[in-house]
Enzyme design. Structure first.
Site, PDB file in Angstrom:
ATOM      1  N   TYR A  48     -16.271  -4.333   4.438  1.00  0.00           N
ATOM      2  CA  TYR A  48     -16.060  -4.652   5.854  1.00  0.00           C
ATOM      3  C   TYR A  48     -17.145  -4.027   6.721  1.00  0.00           C
ATOM      4  O   TYR A  48     -17.257  -4.364   7.893  1.00  0.00           O
ATOM      5  CB  TYR A  48     -14.665  -4.161   6.283  1.00  0.00           C
ATOM      6  CG  TYR A  48     -13.565  -4.747   5.427  1.00  0.00           C
ATOM      7  CD1 TYR A  48     -13.193  -6.079   5.573  1.00  0.00           C
ATOM      8  CD2 TYR A  48     -12.945  -3.997   4.428  1.00  0.00           C
ATOM      9  CE1 TYR A  48     -12.208  -6.637   4.767  1.00  0.00           C
ATOM     10  CE2 TYR A  48     -11.965  -4.540   3.621  1.00  0.00           C
ATOM     11  CZ  TYR A  48     -11.601  -5.853   3.789  1.00  0.00           C
ATOM     12  OH  TYR A  48     -10.636  -6.407   2.980  1.00  0.00           O
ATOM     13  N   ARG A  77      -3.104  -5.652   3.909  1.00  0.00           N
ATOM     14  CA  ARG A  77      -1.840  -6.396   3.895  1.00  0.00           C
ATOM     15  C   ARG A  77      -1.354  -6.674   5.308  1.00  0.00           C
ATOM     16  O   ARG A  77      -0.663  -7.667   5.543  1.00  0.00           O
ATOM     17  CB  ARG A  77      -0.800  -5.661   3.045  1.00  0.00           C
ATOM     18  CG  ARG A  77      -1.211  -5.691   1.580  1.00  0.00           C
ATOM     19  CD  ARG A  77      -0.249  -4.936   0.669  1.00  0.00           C
ATOM     20  NE  ARG A  77      -0.797  -4.860  -0.683  1.00  0.00           N
ATOM     21  CZ  ARG A  77      -0.236  -4.185  -1.668  1.00  0.00           C
ATOM     22  NH1 ARG A  77       0.899  -3.536  -1.459  1.00  0.00           N
ATOM     23  NH2 ARG A  77      -0.793  -4.162  -2.857  1.00  0.00           N
ATOM     24  N   ARG A 103       3.284  -4.164  -6.704  1.00  0.00           N
ATOM     25  CA  ARG A 103       2.491  -4.992  -7.612  1.00  0.00           C
ATOM     26  C   ARG A 103       2.182  -4.287  -8.944  1.00  0.00           C
ATOM     27  O   ARG A 103       1.235  -4.627  -9.636  1.00  0.00           O
ATOM     28  CB  ARG A 103       1.181  -5.392  -6.937  1.00  0.00           C
ATOM     29  CG  ARG A 103       1.324  -6.130  -5.621  1.00  0.00           C
ATOM     30  CD  ARG A 103       0.100  -7.006  -5.339  1.00  0.00           C
ATOM     31  NE  ARG A 103      -0.157  -7.248  -3.936  1.00  0.00           N
ATOM     32  CZ  ARG A 103       0.541  -8.079  -3.151  1.00  0.00           C
ATOM     33  NH1 ARG A 103       1.572  -8.745  -3.649  1.00  0.00           N
ATOM     34  NH2 ARG A 103       0.213  -8.238  -1.886  1.00  0.00           N
ATOM     35  N   CYS A 150      -5.827 -16.461  -5.059  1.00  0.00           N
ATOM     36  CA  CYS A 150      -4.567 -15.768  -5.306  1.00  0.00           C
ATOM     37  C   CYS A 150      -3.486 -16.416  -4.449  1.00  0.00           C
ATOM     38  O   CYS A 150      -3.782 -17.336  -3.677  1.00  0.00           O
ATOM     39  CB  CYS A 150      -4.678 -14.277  -4.995  1.00  0.00           C
ATOM     40  SG  CYS A 150      -3.375 -13.301  -5.795  1.00  0.00           S
ATOM     41  N   SER A 174      -9.877  -2.063   2.271  1.00  0.00           N
ATOM     42  CA  SER A 174      -9.463  -1.846   3.660  1.00  0.00           C
ATOM     43  C   SER A 174      -9.129  -0.390   3.978  1.00  0.00           C
ATOM     44  O   SER A 174      -9.511   0.128   5.028  1.00  0.00           O
ATOM     45  CB  SER A 174      -8.257  -2.737   3.966  1.00  0.00           C
ATOM     46  OG  SER A 174      -7.203  -2.481   3.060  1.00  0.00           O
ATOM     47  N   GLU A 183      -9.533  -4.839 -19.963  1.00  0.00           N
ATOM     48  CA  GLU A 183      -9.371  -5.932 -19.000  1.00  0.00           C
ATOM     49  C   GLU A 183     -10.693  -6.698 -18.806  1.00  0.00           C
ATOM     50  O   GLU A 183     -10.709  -7.929 -18.759  1.00  0.00           O
ATOM     51  CB  GLU A 183      -8.912  -5.385 -17.638  1.00  0.00           C
ATOM     52  CG  GLU A 183      -7.437  -5.043 -17.559  1.00  0.00           C
ATOM     53  CD  GLU A 183      -6.571  -6.285 -17.337  1.00  0.00           C
ATOM     54  OE1 GLU A 183      -7.106  -7.408 -17.360  1.00  0.00           O
ATOM     55  OE2 GLU A 183      -5.344  -6.121 -17.150  1.00  0.00           O
ATOM     56  N   LYS A 239      -8.479  -4.272 -11.296  1.00  0.00           N
ATOM     57  CA  LYS A 239      -7.904  -4.084  -9.967  1.00  0.00           C
ATOM     58  C   LYS A 239      -6.664  -3.203 -10.103  1.00  0.00           C
ATOM     59  O   LYS A 239      -5.742  -3.521 -10.849  1.00  0.00           O
ATOM     60  CB  LYS A 239      -7.538  -5.443  -9.379  1.00  0.00           C
ATOM     61  CG  LYS A 239      -6.849  -5.344  -8.037  1.00  0.00           C
ATOM     62  CD  LYS A 239      -6.707  -6.715  -7.429  1.00  0.00           C
ATOM     63  CE  LYS A 239      -5.959  -6.661  -6.128  1.00  0.00           C
ATOM     64  NZ  LYS A 239      -5.875  -7.995  -5.516  1.00  0.00           N
ATOM     65  N   CYS A 294       1.847 -12.273  -5.931  1.00  0.00           N
ATOM     66  CA  CYS A 294       0.624 -13.011  -6.274  1.00  0.00           C
ATOM     67  C   CYS A 294       0.856 -14.237  -7.158  1.00  0.00           C
ATOM     68  O   CYS A 294      -0.078 -14.734  -7.797  1.00  0.00           O
ATOM     69  CB  CYS A 294      -0.385 -12.058  -6.902  1.00  0.00           C
ATOM     70  SG  CYS A 294      -0.909 -10.748  -5.760  1.00  0.00           S
ATOM     71  N   CYS A 308      -0.838 -14.365  -2.823  1.00  0.00           N
ATOM     72  CA  CYS A 308      -0.021 -13.435  -2.024  1.00  0.00           C
ATOM     73  C   CYS A 308       0.000 -13.760  -0.530  1.00  0.00           C
ATOM     74  O   CYS A 308       0.963 -13.425   0.153  1.00  0.00           O
ATOM     75  CB  CYS A 308      -0.432 -11.988  -2.271  1.00  0.00           C
ATOM     76  SG  CYS A 308      -2.198 -11.717  -2.394  1.00  0.00           S
ATOM     77  N   LYS A 319     -11.907  -2.533  -8.281  1.00  0.00           N
ATOM     78  CA  LYS A 319     -11.287  -2.454  -6.962  1.00  0.00           C
ATOM     79  C   LYS A 319     -10.079  -1.541  -7.002  1.00  0.00           C
ATOM     80  O   LYS A 319      -9.264  -1.686  -7.905  1.00  0.00           O
ATOM     81  CB  LYS A 319     -10.853  -3.868  -6.559  1.00  0.00           C
ATOM     82  CG  LYS A 319     -10.095  -3.954  -5.265  1.00  0.00           C
ATOM     83  CD  LYS A 319      -9.725  -5.384  -4.983  1.00  0.00           C
ATOM     84  CE  LYS A 319      -8.907  -5.463  -3.718  1.00  0.00           C
ATOM     85  NZ  LYS A 319      -8.510  -6.824  -3.417  1.00  0.00           N
TER      86      LYS A 319
END
Ligand code: PBG
Ligand code: ZN
Length: 335
Positions: free
Chosen positions: A323, A215, A227, A125, A284, A243, A205, A135, A127, A258
Site C-alpha cells: 500500500y 477486512r 480462517r 478468492c 494492511s 505448500e 499465506k 474463502c 471472501c 504473506k
C-alpha cells in the site's frame, strides 16, 4: 560453504563505508519502482472515494473514480495493480465473483482500456463475495463443525479466474489457500484458451492478525470462526516449503509469502530452495502500524518504509505488493 574469518585478512569493513559513492558501489540490493505492485479496492456504487479508517491514504474506489487513480499509478511508472472487488450483493457461494459483468471484471476492462501497458493482477478468492465472509462455500459436518468445502471451491475458483482472464487480466492470483487451487485454475485457464495467463499463487499465506485493516476495507471479516482451517499456522516454516512445492507442481508461475515482515525467513528459504520468482505481500496491518507511528511523529515514515522494503529485497523477494507503492515511487524518483 562455512565462513572462515581467517581467510579474510582485511579487518576494516569501515573503509568501504567512508564515502557515499563507495557505499553506492558496494550496495548489494536496490529497491526500484519496478518491484512494486499497488493493491486497489474497487467498491460498488458511484462517485465513491472513501478513505479506509485503519489504512490512512488508502481508499475504497467506485469504478467511475478508478481512472484518476490509474492515471497516478501510470504517471509514477508503477508496473501493476492488484485488484480486489467489493460487490453489492453477496451470497452463500460468492457467485458474483465469476460474473463477467462483476466489479473486478469491469475494473479490469476499464484499466486495460485506459492503460494497456499497466499489469492487472486479480485476486482470485471468494471472501469478499460470500455472505459469511469465508474463502469458499461452506460444508456442514455431522459433528456440527462448519468449514470451507475445499473441493467444491475448486471449480468455482477456475470459473472466477477464467472470467478475470476474459476481462483482460494479465495475471491471476489465487489467495484462498485451498488444496489444489493452482491446478484447478491452470486447467481451467488452459481449457478456455488462456494458456498464456500466469498464476501468482499465494502459496504460503498465514492465518494472521495483520489482516485486520484489510477486512475493514474489503468487508470480508468472517461472520463466524476464523480462517485457521485453510490459512497456515504462523509457527510453521517447513510446511510453507511443502505448500510452495505443491503449487509449483500444479503449475504456479510465481509464488507469494504473506504477510511479509514476520515471515522473511520463509521468503529466504523459498528463494533458496526453489529459485522461482517470489512475491511478498506487505499487508494492511503492517501498513497501519507504520502510518500510526508516523502520524504520531514517532518514526520517519519515508526512511522506515524504504528500509523495510529494501530488507524484503535482501531476503530474496522480487515482487513487493504494498500500500506504500505510490509514496515509494515518489520517494525513489526524488532520489
Ligand atoms: C483473503 C485475503 C486476505 C488479504 C487479501 N486477501 C486475508 C484474509 O482476509 O484472510 C489480506 C491483505 C492485507 O491484509 O493487506 N483471501
Ligand atoms: Zn479469501
Amino acid at each position: 560453504m562455512p565462513f572462515e574469518a581467517a581467510r579474510f585478512p582485511i579487518q576494516r569493513p569501515r573503509r568501504l563505508r567512508s564515502h557515499p559513492k563507495l557505499r553506492d558501489l558496494v550496495r548489494e540490493n536496490r529497491l526500484t519502482v519496478d518491484d512494486l505492485i499497488y493493491p486497489l479496492f474497487i467498491y460498488h456504487g458511484r462517485d465513491l472515494k472513501r478513505e479506509i479508517a485503519s489504512m490512512p491514504g488508502q481508499y475504497q474506489l467506485s469504478l467511475d473514480r478508478l481512472g484518476e487513480m490509474v492515471a497516478q499509478v501510470v504517471e509514477l511508472k508503477i508496473p501493476g495493480v492488484l485488484l480486489f472487488g467489493i460487490p453489492e450483493h453477496k451470497d452463500a457461494t460468492g457467485s458474483r465473483a465469476s460474473d463477467d459483468a462483476g466489479i473486478v471484471q469491469e475494473a479490469t476492462r476499464l484499466i486495460k482500456r485506459q492503460a494497456p501497458e499497466l499489469l492487472v493482477i486479480t485476486d482470485v478468492c471468494f471472501c469478499e463475495y460470500t455472505d459469511h465472509g469465508h474463502c469458499g462455500p461452506l460444508i456442514h459436518a455431522t459433528d456440527g463443525r462448519v468449514d470451507v468445502d475445499n473441493d467444491a471451491t475448486l471449480p468455482l475458483l477456475a470459473d472466477q479466474a477464467v472470467s478475470h482472464a476474459r476481462a483482460g487480466a494479465d495475471v491471476v492470483a489465487p489467495s484462498g489457500m485451498m488444496d489444489g487451487m493452482v491446478g484447478a485454475i491452470r486447467k481451467g485457464l488452459d481449457a478456455a484458451g488462456f494458456t498464456g495467463v500466469p498464476v501468482l499463487s499465494y502459496a504460503a499465506k498465514f492465518a494472521s492478525a495483520y489482516y485486520g485493516p484489510f477486512r475493514d476495507a474489503a468487508e470480508s471479516t468472517p461472520a463466524f470462526g476464523d480462517r485457521r482451517t485453510y490459512q497456515m499456522d504462523a509457527a510453521n516454516g517447513d510446511e510453507a516449503l511443502r505448500e510452495v512445492a505443491i503449487d509449483l507442481a500444479e503449475g504456479a508461475d510465481m509464488v507469494m509469502v504473506k504477510p511479509a515482515l514476520a515471515y522473511l525467513d520463509i521468503a529466504r528459504r523459498i528463494k533458496e530452495t526453489f529459485e522461482v520468482p517470489l512475491a511478498a505481500y506487505n499487508v494492511s496491518g503492517e501498513y497501519a502500524m507504520v502510518k500510526a507511528a508516523a502520524a504520531n511523529g514517532w518514526i520517519d515514515e519515508r526512511r522506515v518504509v524504504l528500509e523495510t522494503l529494501t530488507g524484503f529485497k535482501r531476503a530474496g523477494i522480487d515482487i513487493i505488493l504494498t500500500y506504500h507503492s505510490l509514496d515509494v515511487a515518489r520517494w525513489l524518483k526524488e532520489g
